[in-house]
Design a protein around this motif. Structure first.
Motif, PDB file in Angstrom:
ATOM      1  N   ALA A   1      -2.843   0.807  -4.131  1.00 51.12           N
ATOM      2  CA  ALA A   1      -2.564  -0.616  -3.939  1.00 51.12           C
ATOM      3  C   ALA A   1      -1.417  -1.055  -4.722  1.00 51.12           C
ATOM      4  O   ALA A   1      -1.285  -0.640  -5.984  1.00 51.12           O
ATOM      5  CB  ALA A   1      -3.703  -1.667  -4.427  1.00 51.12           C
TER       6      ALA A   1
ATOM      7  N   VAL B   1      -4.929  -4.386   1.340  1.00 59.24           N
ATOM      8  CA  VAL B   1      -5.203  -3.013   1.304  1.00 59.24           C
ATOM      9  C   VAL B   1      -6.664  -2.762   1.612  1.00 59.24           C
ATOM     10  O   VAL B   1      -6.806  -1.711   2.520  1.00 59.24           O
ATOM     11  CB  VAL B   1      -4.990  -2.380  -0.001  1.00 59.24           C
TER      12      VAL B   1
ATOM     13  N   CYS C   1      -7.388  -0.250   4.835  1.00 60.17           N
ATOM     14  CA  CYS C   1      -8.343   1.194   4.779  1.00 60.17           C
ATOM     15  C   CYS C   1      -9.280   0.874   6.165  1.00 60.17           C
ATOM     16  O   CYS C   1      -9.837   1.908   6.764  1.00 60.17           O
ATOM     17  CB  CYS C   1      -8.985   0.939   3.515  1.00 60.17           C
TER      18      CYS C   1
ATOM     19  N   VAL D   1      -5.384   6.257  -1.693  1.00 60.21           N
ATOM     20  CA  VAL D   1      -4.711   4.930  -1.176  1.00 60.21           C
ATOM     21  C   VAL D   1      -4.425   4.114  -2.258  1.00 60.21           C
ATOM     22  O   VAL D   1      -5.319   4.045  -3.110  1.00 60.21           O
ATOM     23  CB  VAL D   1      -5.936   4.353  -0.469  1.00 60.21           C
TER      24      VAL D   1
ATOM     25  N   TRP E   1       0.830  -1.295  -0.057  1.00 58.06           N
ATOM     26  CA  TRP E   1       0.051  -0.082  -0.090  1.00 58.06           C
ATOM     27  C   TRP E   1       0.948   1.197   0.252  1.00 58.06           C
ATOM     28  O   TRP E   1       2.149   1.137   0.286  1.00 58.06           O
ATOM     29  CB  TRP E   1      -0.889  -0.183   1.071  1.00 58.06           C
TER      30      TRP E   1
END
Ligand code: IYR
Length: 228
Positions: free
Chosen positions: A134, A155, A159, A132, A68
């Motif tokens: 990946a 991921v 989150c 965010v 991440w």
């Protein structure tokens, strides 16, 4: 098992009644979290965001590759660029550009009770946008070569931990997913082996913020769990 370097597993064992009380209290706290779509521009300390990302970064991941990256946006220029690109995609999604909507009628019907539309002012109002990414490849070295594993699962868990920590700090969040969101890679200057997953909008709710009643309807435990 193969010989590897190990450390003691350190976790304080709680009496059962304490465990139940702690689980129930944490659950009650998490259940108070609501997705926020009306943010104020009131500041949130950077240290809150740092702690939440550190919590997310401690999530379990495939082969512990930690696939991440969190691009943290406070710059008004970057926020505007993200809002403009996201709203352009959303206008196509909702058909607000005059063309046929990209979303199916069924999808638009499903969103009806949430009252969403193509306008995303919160992308500029909220103090922080956490984009965010990946990492499809990269390993621990982040070399863009080594394979990563269970990337979506890893991921997703990270989150969840990010949202939970921000909620614990009294910060409102929104998981925003413009589609497609490839533009986020350019705005955040990330490499092509990284896939944008979501924007976590973080800040304080506007004083007039509301939540759709539909969002409070949660499936009961009896519906979401089976005990075998
Ligand atoms: N990305 C759009 C549409 C949207 C889709 C789902 I699934 C949601 O739960 C909410 C919104 C938007 O942000 O409006």
């Amino acid at each position: 098992m193969p010989e590897i370097e190990t450390l003691p597993y350190a976790l304080q064992r709680l009496p059962d009644d304490t465990a139940i009380a702690r689980a129930e209290s944490f659950s009650a706290k998490l259940k108070e979290r609501r997705t926020c779509r009306f943010f104020s521009d009131a500041p949130v300390p950077r240290l809150v965001i740092e702690a939440a990302i550190a919590a997310a970064g401690s999530a379990p991941s495939g082969a512990n590759h930690q696939p991440w990256h969190f691009a943290v946006i406070a710059s008004p220029d970057k926020k505007r660029a993200i809002r403009e690109a996201a709203e352009a995609e959303e206008r196509r999604f909702y058909g607000a550009d005059g063309a046929d909507p990209k979303a199916s009628g069924e999808w638009l019907d499903a969103l009806g009770p949430l009252g969403t539309d193509a306008d995303k002012p919160f992308l500029e109002t909220a103090p922080w946008l956490i984009v965010v990414f990946a990492q499809r490849k990269g390993g621990i070295a982040e070399d863009g070569e080594t394979q990563n594993y269970y990337v979506n699962e890893s991921v997703g868990i990270a989150c969840g931990m990010l949202l939970a920590t921000l909620h614990e700090a009294g910060i409102a969040t929104l998981t925003h997913t413009p589609s497609p969101m490839g533009f986020l890679r350019e705005v955040c200057a990330r490499p092509d082996w990284e896939k944008p997953v979501m924007i976590v909008v973080a800040g304080h709710p506007a004083s007039e913020a509301t939540v759709p009643a539909h969002a409070l309807v949660k499936k009961p435990l009896t519906q979401i769990a089976s005990w075998l």
